[in-house]
Enzyme design. Structure first.
Site, PDB file in Angstrom:
ATOM      1  N   LEU A   1       0.857  -1.191   0.000  1.00 31.07           N
ATOM      2  CA  LEU A   1       0.000   0.000   0.000  1.00 31.07           C
ATOM      3  C   LEU A   1       0.892   1.239   0.000  1.00 31.07           C
ATOM      4  CD1 LEU A   1      -2.814   1.337   0.272  1.00 31.07           C
ATOM      5  CD2 LEU A   1      -2.471   1.274   2.747  1.00 31.07           C
ATOM      6  N   ILE A   2       0.678   2.121  -0.969  1.00 32.82           N
ATOM      7  CA  ILE A   2       1.505   3.324  -1.116  1.00 32.82           C
ATOM      8  C   ILE A   2       0.607   4.552  -1.081  1.00 32.82           C
ATOM      9  CG2 ILE A   2       3.267   4.479  -2.499  1.00 32.82           C
ATOM     10  CD1 ILE A   2       3.705   1.823  -3.978  1.00 32.82           C
TER      11      ILE A   2
ATOM     12  N   CYS B   1       0.245   8.752  -4.637  1.00 32.66           N
ATOM     13  CA  CYS B   1       0.731   8.157  -5.892  1.00 32.66           C
ATOM     14  C   CYS B   1       0.338   8.922  -7.148  1.00 32.66           C
ATOM     15  CB  CYS B   1       0.235   6.718  -6.011  1.00 32.66           C
ATOM     16  SG  CYS B   1       0.947   5.601  -4.803  1.00 32.66           S
ATOM     17  N   SER B   2      -0.226  10.110  -7.020  1.00 37.87           N
ATOM     18  CA  SER B   2      -0.682  10.818  -8.223  1.00 37.87           C
ATOM     19  C   SER B   2       0.479  11.356  -9.054  1.00 37.87           C
ATOM     20  CB  SER B   2      -1.619  11.973  -7.840  1.00 37.87           C
ATOM     21  OG  SER B   2      -0.963  12.910  -7.011  1.00 37.87           O
ATOM     22  N   SER B   3       1.662  11.482  -8.444  1.00 38.65           N
ATOM     23  CA  SER B   3       2.821  11.989  -9.181  1.00 38.65           C
ATOM     24  C   SER B   3       4.094  11.690  -8.395  1.00 38.65           C
ATOM     25  CB  SER B   3       2.696  13.512  -9.400  1.00 38.65           C
ATOM     26  OG  SER B   3       2.696  14.189  -8.155  1.00 38.65           O
ATOM     27  N   GLY B   4       5.228  12.091  -8.975  1.00 41.38           N
ATOM     28  CA  GLY B   4       6.502  12.067  -8.256  1.00 41.38           C
ATOM     29  C   GLY B   4       6.950  10.719  -7.737  1.00 41.38           C
TER      30      GLY B   4
ATOM     31  N   GLY C   1       5.895   8.754  -5.257  1.00 46.42           N
ATOM     32  CA  GLY C   1       4.872   7.736  -5.031  1.00 46.42           C
ATOM     33  C   GLY C   1       4.502   7.004  -6.305  1.00 46.42           C
TER      34      GLY C   1
ATOM     35  N   TYR D   1       8.672  22.692   7.010  1.00 45.56           N
ATOM     36  CA  TYR D   1       8.730  21.406   6.319  1.00 45.56           C
ATOM     37  C   TYR D   1       9.791  20.516   6.970  1.00 45.56           C
ATOM     38  CZ  TYR D   1       9.359  17.960   2.611  1.00 45.56           C
ATOM     39  OH  TYR D   1       9.452  16.778   1.912  1.00 45.56           O
TER      40      TYR D   1
END
Length: 316
Positions: free
Chosen positions: A10-11, A14-17, A19, A156
């Site tokens: 499970l990650i 994940c929409s970009s980069g 992930g 951050y």
């Protein structure tokens, strides 16, 4: 659905980069050892992932909605997985925040911790009991900037430092249950996310910030940040390769630095127990060296891509 012998991964984010890079690499594993559940807050952003996954989508990769800032969303996602069985949890979802502290709102700072720290805590709290009960599992955290503070990335960095302390403490307890904790420690990673964020903050006013600090941010930090990301930055695929190697290691290390060019920067912190060496070094790099640092980054970039091999020196 996972087949017998496959590890369920499970990650988050994940929409970009990073992930997306990890999800695609594991889903396209030649031996089909992994069944990847890639998650994101909004499945409308799935197109790039689906395209990159190719024929792995629907076979060794599936998608689920998950917002790490919502305990209800986290529980619904995990409950929807067969037997709640997750062999490997990869915590990747995160948000950035760059700028002078006095020009940042408390609301924005809180959002960073809500995602970067408490989001990871929510995921671990939901998955960890099942792993402990099975006496098996691997929890991985992508912790960029969790070892070395960086100017104008104060909040951050703080959120990532918090994760480091949380996971370092928890890792000791989990060993008793045969559950492994691993930190993936990239230096700069060149993605659309970072470049867009730098472009966006360069236009912000940062109300409440004094003129001198704002000038330092715009004329010292931003140009250096762009140069470092472009010169030393790894790709999401680079991080994915390291992550896969850690997963497949018989004895996964707790801390995994991904970029050898960035390692000396981290080492400065441990070379002097007073902390002064790293603080003053970064001060001079940011405010005094300027062009020297840019040249150094360019040289390291050439070394990385092998450009120096093509240079010829004429005899005197």
């Amino acid at each position: 659905m996972a087949t017998e012998g496959q590890k369920v991964v499970l990650i988050t984010g994940c929409s970009s980069g990073i992930g997306m890079g990890i999800a695609v690499m594991l889903a396209r594993d030649e031996m089909k050892r992994y069944y990847v559940i890639a998650t994101m807050r909004d499945l409308k952003r799935k197109d790039k992932l689906v395209e990159a996954a190719g024929d792995a989508y629907g076979r060794t990769l599936s998608l689920l909605t998950l917002d790490v800032c919502s305990s209800e969303s986290v529980k619904q996602c995990v409950d929807s997985i067969k037997d709640r069985h997750i062999d490997i949890l990869i915590n990747n979802a995160g948000v950035g925040l760059v700028g002078p502290v006095e020009g940042l709102s408390m609301e924005d700072m809180t959002k960073v911790f809500e995602t970067n720290f408490f989001g990871v805590v929510r995921m671990i709290k939901e998955v960890m009991p099942d792993m402990k009960r099975r006496r098996s599992g691997h929890i991985i955290i992508s912790s960029v900037m969790g070892l070395q503070g960086v100017a104008f990335n104060d909040v951050y960095s703080a959120s990532k430092f918090a994760i480091e302390g949380f996971c370092e403490s928890l890792a000791i307890q989990l060993l008793k249950f045969n559950v492994t904790m691993s930190m993936i420690e990239p230096g700069p990673v060149h993605t659309e996310f970072e470049m867009k964020m730098i472009a966006d903050v360069s236009k912000k006013e940062f109300a409440g910030t004094d003129a001198e600090t704002l000038q330092h941010f715009r004329t010292c930090y931003l140009p250096s940040a762009v140069n470092i990301f472009q010169g030393l930055g790894q790709t999401p695929e680079d991080i994915a390769k390291v992550t896969k190697k850690v997963i497949e290691s018989p004895h996964p290390p707790f801390r995994n630095l991904t970029n050898p060019l960035y390692t000396p920067i981290v080492a400065l912190k441990y070379a002097d127990d007073t902390g002064s060496l790293s603080v003053h070094t970064f001060y001079h790099m940011l405010y005094n060296l300027g062009g020297v640092m840019d040249v150094s980054v360019s040289i390291m970039k050439c070394l990385t891509c092998g450009c120096l091999r093509r240079l010829t020196i004429s005899p005197v």
